[in-house]
Design an enzyme around this catalytic site. Structure first.
Site, short mmCIF file in Angstrom:
data_model
loop_
_atom_site.label_atom_id
_atom_site.label_comp_id
_atom_site.label_asym_id
_atom_site.label_seq_id
_atom_site.Cartn_x
_atom_site.Cartn_y
_atom_site.Cartn_z
N GLY A 113 0.83 -1.19 0.00
CA GLY A 113 0.00 0.00 0.00
C GLY A 113 0.87 1.25 0.00
O GLY A 113 2.05 1.20 0.34
N GLY A 162 0.57 -5.14 0.83
CA GLY A 162 -0.71 -5.06 0.16
C GLY A 162 -0.75 -5.77 -1.16
O GLY A 162 -1.82 -6.23 -1.60
N GLU A 185 6.29 -5.56 7.22
CA GLU A 185 5.61 -4.52 8.01
C GLU A 185 6.21 -4.30 9.40
O GLU A 185 6.18 -3.17 9.91
CB GLU A 185 4.12 -4.87 8.15
N ASP A 193 -0.27 -7.87 7.99
CA ASP A 193 -1.71 -7.70 7.87
C ASP A 193 -2.22 -8.13 6.49
O ASP A 193 -1.72 -9.09 5.91
CB ASP A 193 -2.08 -6.24 8.16
#
Length: 403
Positions: A113, A162, A185, A193
């Site tokens: 992301g 992402g 991350e 995530d």
């Protein structure tokens, strides 16, 4: 107060000055007057150098969704996510469309992301920007995971964060010798995530914990071996595969699998590393820390414990439950409920690049069970609604490792 000074007062971070200078300042001011959340998102979008961040191509039966921000490794922006949700829903509803191909332009499928865009908006406005961005991203991932037609993800290059959340939900996940996968991350004070508590938790042994905690990079062949990917082929054959898929006039997965199999290539995963050496991985049950170097002199204690618990609990949950729980954790992170680590990590690693973040707590033993529990608890905020995913019936568990 001048327009620029006024805008900079609501966008105080130095990395937002690009969006408040020049001929576009009047437009930025008009957008900013609407609301802090929508204006910052719009300002970020207006001044992005990418005109077509996602390309939609193909014939009547085969559609391509092509991530098109190569100079940013195809990192996902808010407009990209909204575009993909809209078009994928349209393709799904069109009876003429039989399959969808996901790919990326350049040397990456998707590196994750757009963390910097999210960060700058959050520090200038309200923490809800980050959660709204994340919710839309999760909805896109869930749409792919439950898609009513086969989705072929061609992961020829970097896939992280992402990008993994998007592509690893596809029916067919094709990798090449160029593929590099990682979930990095924890290095910036975040956690593994975008559905990783689902797809990492289903890997053999403690391999999922290893990838989630250390951010270790693995190649395409290892992804196939552990079950993250379904097919390995040489990059030079990708165009040939796409040409063959263009002739598909059915959604039958067996037929599509047979076409893909014609282009697969054997690769000796033992030459690549971590997965072939997985028997060496040991987990310290007491501290919850994987006894393997993270490659960083300053691992993020809170992120490690959150990631470990999330992946462990994911083993007994369905994808929808995993995504909802991860969204709750993200809300606590961006709200700084317990720690400022994420903001400090982005500052030190991605912005100022001084590589000297100050984690709080600074040691693993100082991260208490009560602190970790807080991340998994319901967000106490009137304006914060829990993630609600639509009822869909097409979810298939595709995470089946080849042992």
């Amino acid at each position: 107060m001048s327009r620029n000074l006024w805008l900079q007062s609501i966008c105080p971070h130095k990395y937002l000055t690009y969006y408040t200078n020049g001929a576009h300042a009047l437009l930025a001011m008009k957008l900013a007057e609407e609301s802090r959340f929508t204006s910052l998102m719009a300002i970020r979008h207006c001044f992005d150098k990418d005109v077509d961040q996602v390309l939609f191509e193909g014939n009547s039966s085969v559609k391509r969704v092509i991530l098109n921000r190569p100079h940013k490794l195809n990192s996902l922006s808010y407009p990209m996510i909204i575009q993909m949700i809209k078009e994928l829903k349209a393709f799904e509803a069109d009876p003429k469309v039989k399959i969808v191909i996901l790919k990326g332009n350049g040397k990456a499928f998707c590196a994750g992301g757009d963390v910097l865009a999210s960060y700058t908006c959050q520090v200038a406005g309200h923490w809800s920007y980050g959660t709204n961005f994340y919710k839309k991203q999760v909805m896109l991932d869930y749409l792919v995971a439950t898609y009513g037609k086969p989705v072929v993800a061609i992961i020829d290059g970097i896939v992280m964060g992402g990008g993994a959340g998007l592509s690893l939900q596809a029916t067919f996940r094709i990798v090449t010798e160029n593929t590099v996968f990682a979930m990095p991350e924890t290095a910036i004070g975040h956690f593994a995530d975008v559905g990783s508590s689902y797809f990492l938790s289903r890997l053999p042994g403690f391999y999922g914990e290893y990838l989630g905690l250390t951010g270790a990079k693995i190649r395409g062949a290892e992804m196939v071996e552990c079950g993250l990917a379904t097919h390995f082929m040489l990059a030079k054959d990708v165009c040939l595969l796409e040409t063959a898929l263009d002739e598909v006039i059915t959604s039958d997965t067996k037929t599509i699998s047979e076409i893909i199999s014609k282009f697969t290539h054997k690769s000796n995963h033992k030459q690549h590393g971590a997965y072939s050496r997985r028997v060496r991985l040991k987990l310290n049950q007491k501290s919850g820390f994987l006894m393997q170097s993270t490659g960083s002199s300053q691992p993020v204690p809170t992120s490690l414990k959150i990631s470990l618990r999330s992946i462990r609990e994911g083993r007994t949950k369905e994808l929808e439950q995993c995504l909802i729980q991860e969204c709750t954790i993200v809300c606590h992170i961006v709200r700084r409920t317990v720690s400022n680590d994420f903001y400090e990590g982005v500052r030190a690693i991605l912005l100022d690049k001084d590589k000297n973040p100050k984690w709080e707590p600074s040691k693993l033993e100082l991260v208490t069970d009560e602190m970790v529990d807080k991340y998994f608890s319901r967000v106490d905020e009137d304006e914060m609604e829990p993630l609600q995913l639509p009822v869909r019936s097409n979810l298939v568990d595709t995470m089946r490792p080849k042992l």
